[in-house]
Design a protein around this motif. Structure first.
Motif, mmCIF file in Angstrom:
data_model
loop_
_atom_site.group_PDB
_atom_site.id
_atom_site.type_symbol
_atom_site.label_atom_id
_atom_site.label_comp_id
_atom_site.label_asym_id
_atom_site.label_seq_id
_atom_site.Cartn_x
_atom_site.Cartn_y
_atom_site.Cartn_z
ATOM 1 N N VAL A 25 0.842 -1.198 0.000
ATOM 2 C CA VAL A 25 0.000 0.000 0.000
ATOM 3 C C VAL A 25 0.873 1.243 0.000
ATOM 4 C CG1 VAL A 25 -1.795 1.251 1.237
ATOM 5 C CG2 VAL A 25 -1.827 -1.248 1.195
ATOM 6 N N VAL A 28 2.717 1.680 -3.347
ATOM 7 C CA VAL A 28 1.893 2.233 -4.417
ATOM 8 C C VAL A 28 1.653 3.714 -4.187
ATOM 9 C CG1 VAL A 28 -0.407 2.179 -5.408
ATOM 10 C CG2 VAL A 28 0.810 0.049 -4.988
ATOM 11 N N VAL A 201 -18.387 1.077 2.475
ATOM 12 C CA VAL A 201 -17.256 0.332 1.907
ATOM 13 C C VAL A 201 -17.735 -0.617 0.802
ATOM 14 C CG1 VAL A 201 -15.451 -1.365 2.416
ATOM 15 C CG2 VAL A 201 -15.878 0.527 3.993
ATOM 16 N N ASN A 205 -16.782 0.161 -3.233
ATOM 17 C CA ASN A 205 -15.859 -0.789 -3.854
ATOM 18 C C ASN A 205 -16.500 -1.655 -4.925
ATOM 19 O OD1 ASN A 205 -13.849 0.152 -2.227
ATOM 20 N ND2 ASN A 205 -13.851 -1.591 -0.827
ATOM 21 N N ASP A 206 -17.823 -1.696 -4.934
ATOM 22 C CA ASP A 206 -18.497 -2.623 -5.834
ATOM 23 C C ASP A 206 -18.188 -2.292 -7.296
ATOM 24 O OD1 ASP A 206 -20.033 -4.717 -6.627
ATOM 25 O OD2 ASP A 206 -21.850 -3.510 -6.758
ATOM 26 N N PRO A 223 -14.113 2.850 -9.322
ATOM 27 C CA PRO A 223 -13.486 1.582 -9.724
ATOM 28 C C PRO A 223 -13.572 1.343 -11.224
ATOM 29 C CG PRO A 223 -14.834 1.242 -7.777
ATOM 30 C CD PRO A 223 -15.107 2.644 -8.246
ATOM 31 N N LEU A 226 -10.991 3.426 -12.920
ATOM 32 C CA LEU A 226 -9.678 2.825 -12.676
ATOM 33 C C LEU A 226 -9.412 1.699 -13.670
ATOM 34 C CD1 LEU A 226 -7.147 2.161 -10.942
ATOM 35 C CD2 LEU A 226 -8.627 0.725 -9.543
ATOM 36 N N ALA A 244 -5.212 4.042 -8.690
ATOM 37 C CA ALA A 244 -5.555 3.109 -7.619
ATOM 38 C C ALA A 244 -5.672 3.834 -6.280
ATOM 39 C CB ALA A 244 -4.499 2.005 -7.524
ATOM 40 N N THR A 247 -8.871 5.824 -6.170
ATOM 41 C CA THR A 247 -10.044 4.971 -5.995
ATOM 42 C C THR A 247 -10.189 4.519 -4.546
ATOM 43 O OG1 THR A 247 -9.748 4.163 -8.237
ATOM 44 C CG2 THR A 247 -11.154 2.848 -6.790
ATOM 45 N N ALA A 248 -9.063 4.174 -3.946
ATOM 46 C CA ALA A 248 -9.119 3.608 -2.601
ATOM 47 C C ALA A 248 -9.210 4.668 -1.520
ATOM 48 C CB ALA A 248 -7.893 2.722 -2.364
ATOM 49 N N VAL A 251 -12.471 5.432 0.742
ATOM 50 C CA VAL A 251 -12.819 4.322 1.627
ATOM 51 C C VAL A 251 -11.823 4.217 2.773
ATOM 52 C CG1 VAL A 251 -12.919 1.821 1.781
ATOM 53 C CG2 VAL A 251 -14.099 2.998 -0.064
ATOM 54 N N ILE A 252 -10.548 4.388 2.439
ATOM 55 C CA ILE A 252 -9.539 4.308 3.498
ATOM 56 C C ILE A 252 -9.750 5.426 4.509
ATOM 57 C CG2 ILE A 252 -7.068 4.500 3.983
ATOM 58 C CD1 ILE A 252 -6.500 3.003 1.472
ATOM 59 N N TYR A 255 -12.628 4.549 6.594
ATOM 60 C CA TYR A 255 -12.242 3.405 7.430
ATOM 61 C C TYR A 255 -11.378 3.854 8.598
ATOM 62 C CZ TYR A 255 -9.370 -0.507 8.917
ATOM 63 O OH TYR A 255 -8.695 -1.422 9.676
ATOM 64 N N VAL C 144 -10.199 -3.618 3.016
ATOM 65 C CA VAL C 144 -11.015 -2.419 2.829
ATOM 66 C C VAL C 144 -10.816 -1.809 1.444
ATOM 67 C CG1 VAL C 144 -11.372 -0.081 3.679
ATOM 68 C CG2 VAL C 144 -11.012 -1.939 5.286
ATOM 69 N N ALA C 146 -10.590 -1.182 -2.406
ATOM 70 C CA ALA C 146 -11.395 -1.705 -3.500
ATOM 71 C C ALA C 146 -10.674 -2.859 -4.188
ATOM 72 C CB ALA C 146 -11.678 -0.592 -4.513
ATOM 73 N N PRO C 147 -11.346 -3.993 -4.383
ATOM 74 C CA PRO C 147 -10.708 -5.142 -5.030
ATOM 75 C C PRO C 147 -10.160 -4.792 -6.406
ATOM 76 C CG PRO C 147 -12.826 -5.763 -4.117
ATOM 77 C CD PRO C 147 -12.709 -4.288 -3.943
ATOM 78 N N THR C 148 -10.800 -3.875 -7.092
ATOM 79 C CA THR C 148 -10.273 -3.470 -8.398
ATOM 80 C C THR C 148 -8.901 -2.835 -8.245
ATOM 81 O OG1 THR C 148 -11.677 -1.537 -8.084
ATOM 82 C CG2 THR C 148 -12.425 -3.187 -9.672
ATOM 83 N N ALA C 149 -8.764 -1.957 -7.239
ATOM 84 C CA ALA C 149 -7.472 -1.308 -7.023
ATOM 85 C C ALA C 149 -6.426 -2.335 -6.628
ATOM 86 C CB ALA C 149 -7.604 -0.229 -5.946
#
Ligand SMILES: Nc1ncnc2c1ncn2[C@@H]1O[C@H](COP(=O)(O)OP(=O)(O)OP(=O)(O)O)[C@@H](O)[C@H]1O
Ligand SMILES: [Mg+2]
Lengths: 273, 404, 319
Positions: A25, A28, A201, A205-206, A223, A226, A244, A247-248, A251-252, A255, C144, C146-149
């Protein structure tokens, strides 16, 4: 003596686990902020940070609208599933109406139904009602998929509150709705937050549902942006990393902010259909 | 100004549990009626039926003569103090107390005034802006009372309102609750499992067992004239000594095993039916305070026994002794069988001179205080008593009788 | 320490998935409820949830079942074909292999994280964990994101000239370097390891949190009985983690069967059909190939598989 050794071994494992989780993580993230756009391999260095890459990706991959679309879909889904699940959980926990057990069973079935088993009719049926290629086509099914968990979760909370609280309100002449709003909901905040975080979340993420339901429109969620960006820029490693990260990131952020609530839900084994 | 009338109230839960059976009770205006009984006897259930929180299976509930079986709780004009207080955690004391009033669209100023008055009366004026979590147990209890008081209801219902307080505070608060109830003169139904609380607080006390009313009387009557062996064993601490016995051949004395006690003339006069028990089993009851110190009772009839344990309480001593040759009767009390199941009698004696454990002693008996119960049904032999004999209670006690 | 208390909802939720508990705590309504207790108004409260659920989950699910009996391209009229779609699945090696792949992925997604988590719990069961909150924050992170990322990043990391191969070269193991996700033998395990990376932290946290709640006295008792570490694990730790085991297995097995995003991004089912899995096939068959009926049959089978595995796990946990 043995206990200490074991404990050290345990911490070693935990630390190793944390590093393996965190290192990619961080890597990236650093890569995304890297100056050179042609970086290859190796671990990026901290000294050459360059946040403007993110701005580049933002415009290149049209992340602005994508983030907005994701935000709209996610927040709407969270709001709808809360507004719908809270009264349902309340009624299932505190009111006795005929068929309550049966209806609850029916709803619980939703915890088992995977999206893959409903996505096909969702697309072909909702097309008839003009619910495809717009926000509703994602928001409504997403909310519905969260409702089984939500009702269950809220019911568990209302069952855990002392029954005398509801009864005291009843003796005080407070109606069912006001009892919910004035007496119980103020107590439910942590529980509601947990549900909100989880739905946030899941929904953000879906990928499958928006991919299908928005396939014919210009609306893209983060997503999706991305993945499209990736298919067009397979070699732009810094750009990919940036996409990436973008996108994340929301949510992070949510979270980290509400980590306690999230953990509570995960410990309870929360999962969406 | 209200009365509450429970007319053959019965509650059967969905799982078939018969929690309350044909309960007949009447709470008079201004009266404090205490309902007492062992755990699980249906006290809470009875109270909740009156509150309207539990559907009445059969029977009629009247408040002020009006049938309220189908009336919603809020329209019954009753207020309830819950065992766990049920204070709204997110509201301040003032908000808790005013919540019901606001529902009644009471004028804001009047509401504040009423809450203020009640808070003053309960000594809560300083904590009006605190939340329940910031209060002591006693304060919380008073807020729960206050919330009921501000509504000025026709009927108060209280379910073990003091059980979450420590012993000292409980005694203090008990007096407070009584004083307030007297002052306001609101008909009150008060549930407790503590017989001391029941005896000290109640204008009348209703004793329940297995959902059935055993006796409902003024505390003194309950104590002096228990309607059956259960009440005899339940009320009083230490409880009444109960022994199996039968009339002697002369019909003028009663035999506890080998020991003989004369039946006092007053008793014979009061119990004209006693001679009929010749040849049948009786249960003989004797309160601990009606036993007399071995020193100074040589002229009284007496019981001989081995002294097992002596509890010296300072002002008095409780002497546990086995009555030689006599068969004790075990009434089932709150925590299972009372002390009599160990076969020991208890005497409450003057502290001096001390009785020593280990030896044998002869205890005097005030024979005019003996109580007699039917050996089969457990009912008191007393035609003049004001008790209500529930016919259905006999089998339960008969069961006890068979066991021992 | 984070919320290590497990809500009573935990077991219930896991069990509810296969409808074994849940309504159990709803008492039967036989006698009429007390006066003034809200009754019929209850329908109004559950109505929105039910409408939403029936319209967008239950009805589509039933429709999937119906569609699975038809041959349909999504445009022209559909033909009823009975169970042919299902027979095709069981006779077509490519489709069958997708389910085989799913089971292999369960090893990576569920078995591996479970073993790692249990190992940690076994080691640390008797000592309080300091910094648990921090550890759990970090360990949940992969789950947590995203699975795509996640897939995009791993696709890069496992690329022929990606960091992993570079690293192998740097340490002199260049011979082992390969296009991981493009290799017929290595693509599926590589996808599986992505799943392992996502889920092992979750298993660690859940098992560790569960182990912290096992009363210390049980361990002392086991010690006094002369139990060794293995026996102690089997007789105290493992039984004490039964609920957590159910939760972790349900979560991870479900994740293994529903990894559409990862496969779509990382391999698109390739090379060849080396990484095709049911969830990917549902999408591909319906929306790319255009065999809606066949895709519906696949979706239905996937749902049945999830149902069966979940109930097996729950049953295992309640024994
Ligand atoms: N909701 C219910 N469903 C079935 N049975 C119940 C229910 N509530 C109470 N009971 C049963 O009814 C009987 C009477 O219960 P109740 O709570 O009225 O007793 P209680 O006298 O208040 O006892 P305690 O002193 O312990 O509070 C008990 O046997 C109890 O198990
Ligand atoms: Mg009770």
């Amino acid at each position: 003596m043995i206990g200490r050794l074991e404990s050290r071994l345990g911490y070693l494992m935990l630390t190793l686990g944390a590093v393996i989780a965190l290192l990619p993580v961080l890597g990236v993230l650093l890569l995304a902020l890297n100056k050179s756009t042609t970086a290859t391999g190796g671990f990026p260095s901290i000294s050459s940070l360059h946040p403007s890459n993110l701005g580049h990706v933002w415009t290149e991959a049209a992340f602005g609208p994508a983030m907005k679309a994701s935000a709209i879909i996610t927040l709407a889904t969270v709001a709808i599933s809360l507004v719908v699940s809270i009264p349902a959980g309340y009624a299932f926990a505190t009111m006795s109406f005929r068929g309550r057990g049966l209806l609850f069973y029916l709803l619980l079935l939703g915890l088992l139904v995977p999206l893959e088993a409903v996505v096909i009719p969702l697309y072909f049926d909702l097309r008839h009602f003009g619910l495809v290629d717009n926000y509703w086509g994602v928001v409504l099914p997403d909310s519905a998929l969260s409702v089984a968990f939500g009702s269950f979760w809220m019911r568990a909370f209302f069952l855990s509150t002392p029954r005398s609280l509801v009864e005291a309100a009843r003796l005080d002449g407070v109606g069912a709705f006001e009892t919910l709003v004035r007496v119980l909901l103020p107590l439910a905040r942590p529980h509601i937050l947990t549900m909100a975080v989880l739905v946030f979340v899941w929904t953000w993420n879906d990928f499958l549902l928006p991919l299908v339901m928005l396939s014919g429109s210009t609306i893209q969620t983060a997503p999706i942006s991305l993945v499209f960006f990736q298919s067009q820029h397979t070699t732009d490693i810094v750009g990919l990393a940036g996409a990436a990260v973008l996108t994340a990131a929301p949510v992070i952020a949510v979270y980290v902010l509400l980590q306690r609530n999230f953990t509570r839900g995960m410990l309870a084994g929360a999962v969406k259909g | 100004m209200a009365t509450v009338e429970l007319d053959k109230l019965t509650k059967r839960y969905d799982d078939g549990t018969r929690a309350v059976s044909e309960l007949e009770l009447k709470v008079a205006d201004r009266e404090l009626l205490v309902v007492v009984g062992p755990s699980g006897c249906g006290k809470t259930t009875a109270l909740r039926m009156v509150a309207g929180l539990e559907r009445i299976t059969s029977g009629t509930l009247r408040i002020d003569g009006r049938d309220v079986n189908d009336v919603a709780p809020k329209d019954r004009d009753v207020a309830m103090v819950f065992q766990d207080y049920a204070l709204y955690p997110q509201m301040t004391v003032a908000q808790n107390m005013g919540f019901a009033l606001r529902r009644r669209r009471m004028d804001k100023a009047a509401m504040r005034k009423r809450v203020g008055e009640v808070a003053e009366m309960l000594g809560l004026a300083e904590v009006l802006n605190r939340k329940p979590a910031q209060l002591s147990g006693g304060q919380r209890q008073r807020v729960a009372m206050g919330r009921a008081l501000v509504r000025e209801p026709a009927v108060f219902l209280m379910d073990e309102p003091l059980s979450n307080l420590d012993a000292k505070l409980r005694v203090h608060t008990r007096a407070e609750v009584m004083a307030i109830q007297r002052r306001l003169g609101v008909a009150t139904m008060y549930v407790t499992h503590d017989q001391v609380e029941a005896m000290t607080m109640g204008d009348r006390v209703a004793v329940l067992r297995d959902g059935k009313l055993q006796q409902c009387d003024a505390p003194a009557t309950l104590y002096d004239r228990p309607a059956n062996v259960f009440v005899a064993g339940f009320i009083g601490s230490p409880p009444m000594n109960l022994y199996r016995g039968r009339l002697a051949d002369d019909g003028l004395s009663v035999m506890l095993g080998e020991q003989v006690l004369p039946v006092a003339g007053e008793v014979q006069a009061a119990l004209p039916g006693l001679p009929e028990y010749y040849g049948r089993e009786l249960i003989v009851g004797l309160r601990p305070e009606h036993l007399v110190h071995p020193a100074g009772s040589s002229d009284l009839p007496g019981l001989v026994g081995d002294v097992k344990v002596v509890e010296m309480l300072g002002s008095e001593q409780l002497v546990h002794f086995g009555v030689a040759g006599a068969r004790p009767f075990a009434a089932t009390g709150e925590d299972g069988p009372t002390n009599l199941s160990t076969g020991e009698a208890v005497a409450r004696l003057a502290a001096r001179p001390p009785v020593h454990a280990g030896g044998s002693a002869r205890f005097g008996v005030e024979v005019d205080q003996l109580q007699f119960f039917d050996g089969d049904s457990g009912l008191a032999l007393a035609p003049t008593l004001s008790l209500r004999r529930t016919p259905s209670l006999a089998p339960g006690i008969a069961h006890d009788l068979k066991r021992h | 320490m984070t919320t290590t208390h497990v809500t009573p909802a935990q077991t219930e939720l896991a069990a509810a998935r296969v409808l074994r508990v849940g309504a159990g705590r709803t008492q039967r309504i036989r006698g009429s409820p007390p006066p003034g207790e809200p009754r019929r108004i209850g329908y109004l409260y559950v109505l929105p949830a039910l409408v939403l659920y029936v319209a967008f989950v239950l009805a589509p699910f039933v429709h999937t079942a119906i569609l699975s009996l038809y041959s349909w391209d999504g445009v022209t009229p559909a033909h009823f074909v009975g169970l042919r779609n299902f027979r095709d699945i069981f006779s077509n090696p490519v489709l069958l292999s997708a389910f085989e792949h799913a089971f292999i992925l369960i090893i990576f997604y569920a078995a591996l994280p479970t073993v790692i988590g249990l190992l940690l719990a076994g080691i640390m069961a008797r000592s309080p964990v300091r910094g648990m909150s921090l550890f759990s924050t970090v360990l949940f992170l992969p789950y947590v994101i995203a699975p795509t990322a996640v897939a995009v990043v791993w696709r890069w990391a496992l690329a022929p000239d990606g960091p992993l191969n570079q690293l192998l070269h740097d340490v002199g193991l260049g011979g082992l370097a390969k296009p991981w996700l493009g290799d017929f033998n290595w693509a599926l395990p590589s996808v599986g390891l992505i799943g392992t990376w996502v889920l092992y932290g979750l298993a660690m946290v859940l098992f560790l949190a569960g182990a912290q709640k096992i009363p210390r006295s049980l361990y002392d008792a086991a010690r006094i009985d002369g139990a060794g570490p293995v026996w102690e694990f089997l007789s105290v730790t493992l039984p004490g983690l039964r609920n957590e085991l159910v939760v972790v297995l349900v979560l991870t097995v479900t994740a293994a069967l529903r990894n559409f995003d990862t496969v779509y991004v990382a391999t698109s089912g390739g090379p060849g059909t080396a990484t095709t899995v049911p969830s990917y096939l549902v999408y591909n068959t319906a929306f790319v190939v255009g065999s809606v009926g066949a895709a519906a049959a696949l979706g239905l089978l996937l749902a049945v598989l999830i149902f069966v595995l979940n109930s097996a796990i729950t049953r295992l946990g309640s024994q």
